[in-house]
Design a protein around this motif. Structure first.
Motif, PDB file in Angstrom:
ATOM      1  N   THR A  94       0.833  -1.202   0.000  1.00 53.35           N
ATOM      2  CA  THR A  94       0.000   0.000   0.000  1.00 53.35           C
ATOM      3  C   THR A  94       0.870   1.255   0.000  1.00 53.35           C
ATOM      4  O   THR A  94       0.638   2.194  -0.767  1.00 53.35           O
ATOM      5  CB  THR A  94      -0.924   0.006   1.239  1.00 53.35           C
ATOM      6  N   GLN A 118      -0.433   9.543   5.286  1.00 57.60           N
ATOM      7  CA  GLN A 118      -0.836   8.144   5.113  1.00 57.60           C
ATOM      8  C   GLN A 118       0.387   7.255   4.893  1.00 57.60           C
ATOM      9  O   GLN A 118       0.498   6.161   5.460  1.00 57.60           O
ATOM     10  CB  GLN A 118      -1.822   7.976   3.946  1.00 57.60           C
ATOM     11  N   GLU A 122       1.494   3.996   7.021  1.00 59.47           N
ATOM     12  CA  GLU A 122       1.784   2.666   6.465  1.00 59.47           C
ATOM     13  C   GLU A 122       3.157   2.198   6.954  1.00 59.47           C
ATOM     14  O   GLU A 122       3.372   1.008   7.197  1.00 59.47           O
ATOM     15  CB  GLU A 122       1.714   2.654   4.934  1.00 59.47           C
ATOM     16  N   GLU A 195      -7.682  -1.712   1.067  1.00 60.51           N
ATOM     17  CA  GLU A 195      -7.808  -1.212   2.439  1.00 60.51           C
ATOM     18  C   GLU A 195      -9.225  -1.358   2.989  1.00 60.51           C
ATOM     19  O   GLU A 195      -9.406  -1.396   4.198  1.00 60.51           O
ATOM     20  CB  GLU A 195      -7.366   0.258   2.510  1.00 60.51           C
ATOM     21  N   GLU A 229      -6.863   2.798   9.250  1.00 60.90           N
ATOM     22  CA  GLU A 229      -7.373   2.388   7.933  1.00 60.90           C
ATOM     23  C   GLU A 229      -8.752   2.986   7.662  1.00 60.90           C
ATOM     24  O   GLU A 229      -9.109   3.242   6.512  1.00 60.90           O
ATOM     25  CB  GLU A 229      -7.434   0.856   7.812  1.00 60.90           C
ATOM     26  N   HIS A 232      -7.944   6.194   6.105  1.00 56.53           N
ATOM     27  CA  HIS A 232      -7.427   6.005   4.739  1.00 56.53           C
ATOM     28  C   HIS A 232      -8.584   5.780   3.769  1.00 56.53           C
ATOM     29  O   HIS A 232      -8.636   6.359   2.685  1.00 56.53           O
ATOM     30  CB  HIS A 232      -6.478   4.803   4.658  1.00 56.53           C
TER      31      HIS A 232
HETATM   32 MN    MN Z   1      -3.742   2.058   4.860  1.00 53.94          MN
END
Ligand code: MN
Ligand code: FE
Length: 348
Positions: A94, A118, A122, A195, A229, A232
């Motif tokens: 990702t 983001q 990750e 995701e 998440e 995201h």
């Molecule tokens: Mn993510």
């Protein structure tokens, strides 16, 4: 020059031409104010307020439980290992997609600010699985090769990698309807399917362990990741919706059908993975119930990007929604967040 072009030219001259997410000559990636997309700012601020690191979660109880032979069944161990195997490489996958494909084409500065946040999250998630592997004394060669060796994991990763292939081409540009569609197709692949669906059977399995007070450290790590998440996914959906709004010509019935089909295929791949993680089911968790949950969340994802729901399945895990909603309540992690914000104030 016709009237419309003259108007655009004069608005450009005055610096008033509306910024757009893709193919916009007036976007200066270094000039973040004034904002055009306030939602990107909100997601950025939420991400910062959710700051955490894996070392904050104690693992001693997990280490002891994992070492004892009798207190975890073989099926429970398999489920935990399969999830560590999937997530350990999925987080890097990702991150790479954000940096190598999405960041290049989204030049708007407040969206890029979120993408940087983001990407950092990750990296924290990747770190979480290093920490889990280390704590439990797992062989990295086993865990980090599962995405190649375990077909149900490999099939999920291959599915999203294939969705990005054309965008990874250094000559790819977002100019033209077909290319914007390809780009949105990629965004759906990563944000909605990877995701938003491929992480969720794992979340349900690991959080059900947590609810039974088993592998509490790993469970809490997954809880923190789930909270990230959720943001995201919300950013991804807002980004997709804004691109579609600015480029309505891409939103053809054919294209919408393709996206719906991809999401449905994502549900099938996630169900196959679930069956592989839980071939016999364990206390409180069975593959067929997780399938209902996947159908339920797939409908929510579809509706979030303006597509019709496909399953109409009731949520079999209302407790998952309660865990997700916790993030909206101030008392969750409040002490730590305050410490973090006080630290920032000392800079003045
Ligand atoms: Mn993510
Ligand atoms: Fe992640």
């Amino acid at each position: 020059m016709d009237i419309q072009n003259t108007q655009i030219a004069s608005r450009k001259h005055q610096g008033l031409e509306k910024k757009r997410l893709l193919n916009c000559a007036v976007t200066d990636p270094n000039k973040i104010l004034p904002f055009q997309y306030p939602w990107a700012r909100v997601h950025y601020k939420t991400g910062v307020a959710n700051n955490w690191t894996p070392e904050e979660v104690p693992m001693q109880g997990d280490i002891e439980l994992w070492k004892r032979k009798d207190d975890l069944s073989d099926d429970e161990r398999r489920m935990i290992l399969w999830n560590l195997g999937f997530f350990s490489t999925a987080e890097s996958l990702t991150a790479n997609n954000i940096v190598l494909t999405i960041y290049r084409h989204i030049t708007n500065p407040e969206c890029r600010q979120y993408l940087l946040r983001q990407a950092y999250e990750e990296a924290v998630h990747t770190d979480t699985f290093i920490y889990c592997c280390d704590s439990l004394g797992l062989d990295p060669d086993d865990i980090y090769n599962m995405y190649i060796k375990i077909p149900s994991i490999k099939n999920k990763d291959d599915f999203v990698i294939n969705m990005t292939k054309s965008i990874l081409d250094p000559n790819f540009s977002t100019v033209g309807t077909k290319n914007i569609q390809r780009f949105v197709h990629d965004l759906v692949g990563f944000y909605v399917i990877m995701e938003g669906i491929f992480f969720y059977a794992g979340f349900a399995m690991m959080l059900s362990m947590l609810r039974q007070n088993k592998m509490v450290g790993v469970g809490e790590q997954f809880q923190y990741i789930l909270r990230d998440e959720t943001v995201h996914l919300a950013f991804g959906a807002d980004l997709i919706n804004a691109i579609v709004e600015e480029n309505p010509e891409i939103w053809t019935q054919d294209f919408k059908n393709t996206i719906v089909e991809n999401i449905k295929q994502g549900v099938e791949l996630e169900y196959a993975y679930t069956l592989d993680c839980l071939p016999r089911g364990i206390l409180g968790m069975r593959a067929d119930i997780i399938r209902q949950y996947l159908e339920y969340i797939a409908d929510r994802r579809l509706e979030r990007i303006g597509l019709p729901k496909q399953y109409d399945t009731a949520n079999p895990f209302p407790w998952m929604s309660e865990i997700i909603d916790l993030k909206k309540e101030k008392n969750f992690f409040e002490t730590r967040v305050n410490e973090y914000q006080t630290g920032a104030l000392n800079w003045d």
